[in-house]
Design an enzyme around this catalytic site. Structure first.
Site, PDB file in Angstrom:
ATOM      1  CE1 TYR A   1       0.946   5.892  11.214  1.00  0.00           C
ATOM      2  CE2 TYR A   1      -0.546   7.576  12.028  1.00  0.00           C
ATOM      3  CZ  TYR A   1      -0.264   6.250  11.779  1.00  0.00           C
ATOM      4  OH  TYR A   1      -1.186   5.290  12.086  1.00  0.00           O
ATOM      5  CB  SER A   2       2.567  12.230   6.613  1.00  0.00           C
ATOM      6  OG  SER A   2       2.011  11.203   5.846  1.00  0.00           O
TER       7      SER A   2
ATOM      8  CD  GLU B   1      -5.222  12.870   8.302  1.00  0.00           C
ATOM      9  OE1 GLU B   1      -4.787  12.005   9.098  1.00  0.00           O
ATOM     10  OE2 GLU B   1      -5.639  12.600   7.160  1.00  0.00           O
TER      11      GLU B   1
ATOM     12  CG  LEU C   1      -1.793   1.226   1.438  1.00  0.00           C
ATOM     13  CD1 LEU C   1      -3.177   0.832   1.948  1.00  0.00           C
ATOM     14  CD2 LEU C   1      -1.159   2.224   2.424  1.00  0.00           C
ATOM     15  CG  LEU C   2       1.763   5.320  -2.724  1.00  0.00           C
ATOM     16  CD1 LEU C   2       2.693   5.304  -3.951  1.00  0.00           C
ATOM     17  CD2 LEU C   2       0.521   6.160  -3.062  1.00  0.00           C
ATOM     18  CG  ASN C   3      -0.789   6.256   3.173  1.00  0.00           C
ATOM     19  OD1 ASN C   3      -0.014   5.336   3.359  1.00  0.00           O
ATOM     20  ND2 ASN C   3      -1.134   7.098   4.133  1.00  0.00           N
ATOM     21  CG  ASP C   4      -0.556  10.778   3.700  1.00  0.00           C
ATOM     22  OD1 ASP C   4      -1.488  10.125   3.218  1.00  0.00           O
ATOM     23  OD2 ASP C   4      -0.647  11.392   4.778  1.00  0.00           O
TER      24      ASP C   4
ATOM     25  CD  GLN D   1       3.364   7.741   5.900  1.00  0.00           C
ATOM     26  OE1 GLN D   1       2.795   7.272   6.863  1.00  0.00           O
ATOM     27  NE2 GLN D   1       4.621   8.121   5.941  1.00  0.00           N
TER      28      GLN D   1
END
Length: 482
Positions: A103-104, A223, A41-44, A60
């Site tokens: 986290y980011s 956020e 999984l990829l996010n920010d 992330q």
């Protein structure tokens, strides 16, 4: 699942690594020139900066599966913002101050180093805590966590454990850290500010007062705050969660806004002259702008937020948007894709497409439609013989993007699979960029932008343009590859 959720990449087994290699070879749905994860999984996007004569980007990453597990920072570098080299996880959450994920956060470039700030997520039973941490990227592409971590331990009094996503800006001789936060008293979101003379010793200053004439946003969390200067304007960008829909705005589960105005760190105010949604489409969240940008200010974002997408059957999920150059024109933030000036994309078979359909050779293409002043009604349609269809319709000044027939995740969309926007300007041009499973649509050179994921079946697609008056259009269809 719970045991795997908190695995780190250094514990990957031989079987894990074999599975990773198999996923990398799967091409279905995978974009050619949008960043996607090799597996998992990829996010920010995080730590986006220009450093040591290269562009650097982190994101992330949970390597082991397509759900939100233990977040690592995957590292990429590029010479052109389009072709990227992967360097693996450079922040792996192994320390007690980041026990449940890195986290980011963002970057600051100074003194031949890139300072990477991030949030160390900590869980103690049902309680959540957050530490602000620092790592250093050096000229050898090595990342080292600072010995004094965490540089800010826990959260200030009066806030829940939801304090995260540090963004650092320098004004005068001081550094300011913006953090997304949630108040304990009413569980509402805001942006808080710390100040430091040296990037290590931080003092809590308080809440950033966003001053707006008229109504603003109610949200349970802010956020990914971002602050930068564009063409003489301070620009504040953040991602509010829990926003109530307003007309055709804020129809996504999570949304992003920008504010033009002026920041005053002495008074802790941001005076807003204009604010709005940053992207009108479905799949745009947690944008981050580039630190130390050598030319124009540049932004990239996560194209995602769904819990489930068809690509998870291939062993990966989510991608990033194209990088976008930012300008301010007529008190509006404009986004233009860097792809326009890129020499890295190979352009094949460019030709005119006017009042006719064409069987597409590839789903990685660019369609430009110009000189729309004589035609106020136009529909661009991407469709298949089995009935799948995605349409962009311009009706006078109303733009409608409809992906209802790509119904792969309707359960995640309270307001359905149609997005609409009424412009306060005449629409003159459209740039439609498709890359296998993501589409970005730029209206009037980036005055408005729509980001949209879609997951086509393995069948032929036809692209058509239709108009009401039959006016001659200036169109250019170009296939793109790396």
């Amino acid at each position: 699942m719970q045991q795997q959720k908190y695995k780190t990449i250094n514990t990957a087994t031989e079987l894990d690594n074999k599975n990773f290699e198999e996923i990398k070879l799967k091409t279905l749905f995978r974009p050619l020139f949008h960043i996607s994860p090799p597996h998992g999984l990829l996010n920010d996007p995080n730590g986006f900066c220009y450093f040591n004569n290269q562009y650097h980007l982190f994101y992330q990453w949970f390597p082991f599966d397509t759900y939100h597990g233990m977040k690592h920072w995957m590292h990429l570098s590029s010479n052109d913002l389009l072709t990227w080299s992967e360097h693996g996880s450079k922040i792996t959450p192994l320390e007690s101050y980041e026990s449940h994920g890195a986290y980011s956060g963002g970057a600051v470039v100074e003194n031949d180093r890139s300072y990477l700030f991030y949030t160390g997520n900590v869980k103690r039973g049902d309680e959540r805590d957050a530490n602000q941490c620092l790592a250093i990227l050096d000229k050898n592409n090595q990342v080292t966590k600072h010995a004094l971590n965490p540089v800010i331990e826990s959260v200030p009094q009066g806030y829940t454990g939801h304090v995260r996503d540090p963004k650092i800006v320098k004004r005068g001789s001081h550094y300011f850290m913006l953090l997304g936060a949630q108040r304990e008293a009413d569980l509402s979101g805001e942006i808080i500010v710390y100040q430091s003379p040296d990037l290590l010793d931080w003092e809590f200053k308080g809440t950033l007062d966003i001053q707006v004439n008229g109504d603003f946003l109610d949200a349970y969390m802010y956020e990914c705050p971002d602050l930068l200067e564009v063409d003489g304007h301070d620009v504040l960008i953040f991602s509010p969660q829990g926003v109530t829909a307003d007309g055709t705005r804020f129809h996504n589960k999570f949304n992003v806004i920008y504010c033009l105005g002026q920041v005053n760190f002495e008074q802790l105010t941001f005076t807003v002259s204009h604010w709005d949604e940053l992207d009108r489409g479905f799949d745009f969240y947690a944008p981050q702008t580039m630190a130390n940008a050598p030319e124009k200010q540049t932004l990239i974002a996560w194209a995602g937020t769904d819990e489930h997408l068809p690509s998870e059957q291939q062993g990966w999920i989510n991608c990033l948007t194209l990088t976008r150059e930012l300008t301010v024109e007529n008190n509006r933030l404009i986004q233009r894709p860097n792809i326009i000036n890129s020499d890295s994309l190979i352009k094949q078979h460019g030709y005119q497409l006017n009042h006719q359909g064409v069987e597409l050779e590839s789903l990685s293409f660019s369609l430009e439609v110009n000189n729309l002043s004589n035609e106020k009604n136009i529909t661009i349609s991407l469709q298949t013989q089995s009935g799948k269809e995605l349409t962009l319709t311009i009706n006078n000044n109303t733009i409608t993007l409809d992906r209802a027939l790509y119904d792969h995740h309707t359960q995640d969309w309270e307001y359905g699979n149609k997005r609409q926007h009424q412009t306060d300007y005449d629409i003159n041009n459209i740039h439609f960029i498709c890359d296998q499973s993501i589409i970005e649509i730029y209206i009037n050179d980036g005055r408005d932008v729509f980001t949209c994921l879609f997951f086509p079946e393995q069948e032929n697609h036809q692209l058509t343009i239709s108009t009401e008056k039959g006016a001659d259009l200036d169109t250019q269809l170009t296939y793109l590859t790396i």
